[in-house]
Design a protein around this motif. Structure first.
Motif, short mmCIF file in Angstrom:
data_model
loop_
_atom_site.label_atom_id
_atom_site.label_comp_id
_atom_site.label_asym_id
_atom_site.label_seq_id
_atom_site.Cartn_x
_atom_site.Cartn_y
_atom_site.Cartn_z
N LEU A 201 0.86 -1.17 0.00
CA LEU A 201 0.00 0.00 0.00
C LEU A 201 0.90 1.23 0.00
O LEU A 201 1.92 1.25 0.70
CB LEU A 201 -0.90 0.02 1.23
N MET A 202 0.52 2.25 -0.77
CA MET A 202 1.39 3.41 -0.96
C MET A 202 0.62 4.72 -0.85
O MET A 202 -0.55 4.79 -1.21
CB MET A 202 2.07 3.33 -2.34
N ALA A 203 1.29 5.75 -0.37
CA ALA A 203 0.75 7.11 -0.36
C ALA A 203 1.92 8.07 -0.54
O ALA A 203 3.03 7.81 -0.04
CB ALA A 203 0.02 7.40 0.95
N GLY A 204 1.68 9.13 -1.28
CA GLY A 204 2.77 10.08 -1.51
C GLY A 204 2.29 11.35 -2.17
O GLY A 204 1.09 11.62 -2.26
N GLY A 205 3.26 12.12 -2.63
CA GLY A 205 2.95 13.38 -3.30
C GLY A 205 3.95 13.65 -4.41
O GLY A 205 5.15 13.35 -4.26
N THR A 206 3.45 14.20 -5.51
CA THR A 206 4.28 14.50 -6.69
C THR A 206 4.31 16.00 -6.92
O THR A 206 3.29 16.69 -6.80
CB THR A 206 3.71 13.81 -7.94
N PHE A 207 5.47 16.52 -7.28
CA PHE A 207 5.61 17.94 -7.61
C PHE A 207 6.25 18.06 -8.99
O PHE A 207 7.29 17.45 -9.27
CB PHE A 207 6.47 18.66 -6.57
N ASP A 208 5.62 18.83 -9.87
CA ASP A 208 6.12 19.01 -11.24
C ASP A 208 7.38 19.87 -11.25
O ASP A 208 7.39 20.98 -10.71
CB ASP A 208 5.05 19.68 -12.10
N LEU A 209 8.43 19.34 -11.87
CA LEU A 209 9.64 20.12 -12.07
C LEU A 209 9.62 20.84 -13.42
O LEU A 209 10.19 21.92 -13.57
CB LEU A 209 10.87 19.20 -12.01
N SER A 210 8.98 20.21 -14.41
CA SER A 210 8.84 20.77 -15.75
C SER A 210 7.69 20.03 -16.42
O SER A 210 7.00 19.22 -15.79
CB SER A 210 10.13 20.61 -16.55
N ASP A 211 7.48 20.27 -17.70
CA ASP A 211 6.43 19.57 -18.42
C ASP A 211 6.72 18.08 -18.54
O ASP A 211 5.78 17.28 -18.71
CB ASP A 211 6.26 20.16 -19.82
N ASN A 212 7.99 17.71 -18.43
CA ASN A 212 8.36 16.31 -18.67
C ASN A 212 9.04 15.62 -17.49
O ASN A 212 9.45 14.47 -17.60
CB ASN A 212 9.29 16.21 -19.88
N ALA A 213 9.16 16.31 -16.37
CA ALA A 213 9.85 15.72 -15.22
C ALA A 213 9.14 16.10 -13.93
O ALA A 213 8.58 17.20 -13.81
CB ALA A 213 11.31 16.19 -15.18
N GLU A 214 9.15 15.18 -12.98
CA GLU A 214 8.54 15.43 -11.68
C GLU A 214 9.29 14.68 -10.60
O GLU A 214 9.93 13.66 -10.85
CB GLU A 214 7.06 15.02 -11.69
N ILE A 215 9.23 15.22 -9.38
CA ILE A 215 9.84 14.60 -8.22
C ILE A 215 8.74 14.17 -7.28
O ILE A 215 7.67 14.79 -7.23
CB ILE A 215 10.82 15.59 -7.53
N TYR A 216 8.98 13.08 -6.55
CA TYR A 216 7.94 12.62 -5.64
C TYR A 216 8.54 11.99 -4.39
O TYR A 216 9.68 11.52 -4.38
CB TYR A 216 7.01 11.62 -6.33
N GLY A 217 7.75 12.03 -3.34
CA GLY A 217 8.08 11.33 -2.10
C GLY A 217 6.99 10.32 -1.81
O GLY A 217 5.81 10.60 -2.04
N GLN A 218 7.37 9.15 -1.30
CA GLN A 218 6.38 8.09 -1.13
C GLN A 218 6.67 7.28 0.13
O GLN A 218 7.82 7.01 0.47
CB GLN A 218 6.40 7.17 -2.35
#
Length: 255
Positions: A201-218
């Motif tokens: 089971l997973m929960a996290g958040g994603t933040f857009d760095l650009s139109d083609n890249a994103e960083i996330y913590g999970q």
């Protein structure tokens, strides 16, 4: 509904429901982080008779065997190939590797009787001696590792929070190769690899760095079935189980 059936239903929903949505985008991701392994209450039994020693009686085949193993904080790495649908659903194949080193073992019991205070000769089948350490002293020096590697099919749902940030939840099912190596005080006790059905089971958040890249913590909670490992020091099989909590950071790149 059992936990396995519940997780399977969530994961399958993540795979099947997006099929009716509009087209989305494929992505490739990498992740890494800390892996916290729960203590393993190892349980098994002797598979053959063990002769008596001067300070311990014979142990018949079928006698129960158990001890507890504590693990140190380890690490986890993952490679992810997925598809993000416009509906908010994502499906993903995850390949992973993780490792936790053994911290210590304790409370070794044969037939329900804890033998930590007995001469270690009961395990080595050598001659008892006042200079010998006790079973408890030998197994307290853990040594060894628990390695996990395998593949998961994951399903997620992303919530649009605005400002380029998207919290999400997910679940997955997969096959987990579990490599157990127990070497208390450098004495080989177990060294084998078995496969286990697993869920997460997973929960996290994603933040857009650009139109083609994103960083996330999970944050991931992963459960596994018990695996039966044959021992090398004694004629016995031991069931090992250690669920894991994983805190990771990752990057996704749209393809």
């Amino acid at each position: 509904m059992t936990m396995k059936k519940y997780v399977c239903a969530i994961a399958l929903a993540g795979v099947t429901l997006p099929g009716t949505a509009h087209a989305g985008e494929a992505y490739l991701g990498v992740s890494g982080g800390a892996q916290f392994a729960e203590n393993s209450n190892n349980q098994g039994e002797f598979t053959a008779d063990v002769a008596a020693t001067p300070d311990w009686g014979a142990i018949p085949s079928g006698t129960s065997l158990a001890w507890a193993t504590d693990f140190e904080t380890g690490y986890h790495m993952g490679l992810h190939l997925g598809y993000e649908f416009d509906s908010g659903f994502r499906t993903e194949i995850e390949v992973f590797y993780g490792r936790n080193d053994v911290d210590s073992h304790a409370n070794l019991a044969a037939g329900g009787a804890v033998i930590d205070g007995v001469d270690v000769a009961v395990l080595t089948r050598g001659a008892p001696d006042a200079a010998n350490p006790t079973v408890g002293a030998v197994i307290a020096d853990g040594q060894g590792s628990l390695k996990t590697m395998g593949v998961f099919l994951n399903g997620f749902y992303d919530f649009e929070a605005g400002g380029g940030f998207s919290p999400y939840v997910g679940a997955g099912i997969g096959l987990n190769g579990v490599a157990v190596k127990y070497m208390p005080s450098g004495v080989p006790v177990a060294d084998d690899t078995k496969s286990s059905f697993s869920w997460q089971l997973m929960a996290g958040g994603t933040f857009d760095l650009s139109d083609n890249a994103e960083i996330y913590g999970q944050l991931t909670y992963r459960g596994m079935e018990r695996v039966d490992i044959p021992l090398t020091l004694l004629p016995a099989d031991l069931g090992v189980k250690s669920n894991q909590t994983i805190a990771s950071l990752g990057l996704r790149f749209k393809l």
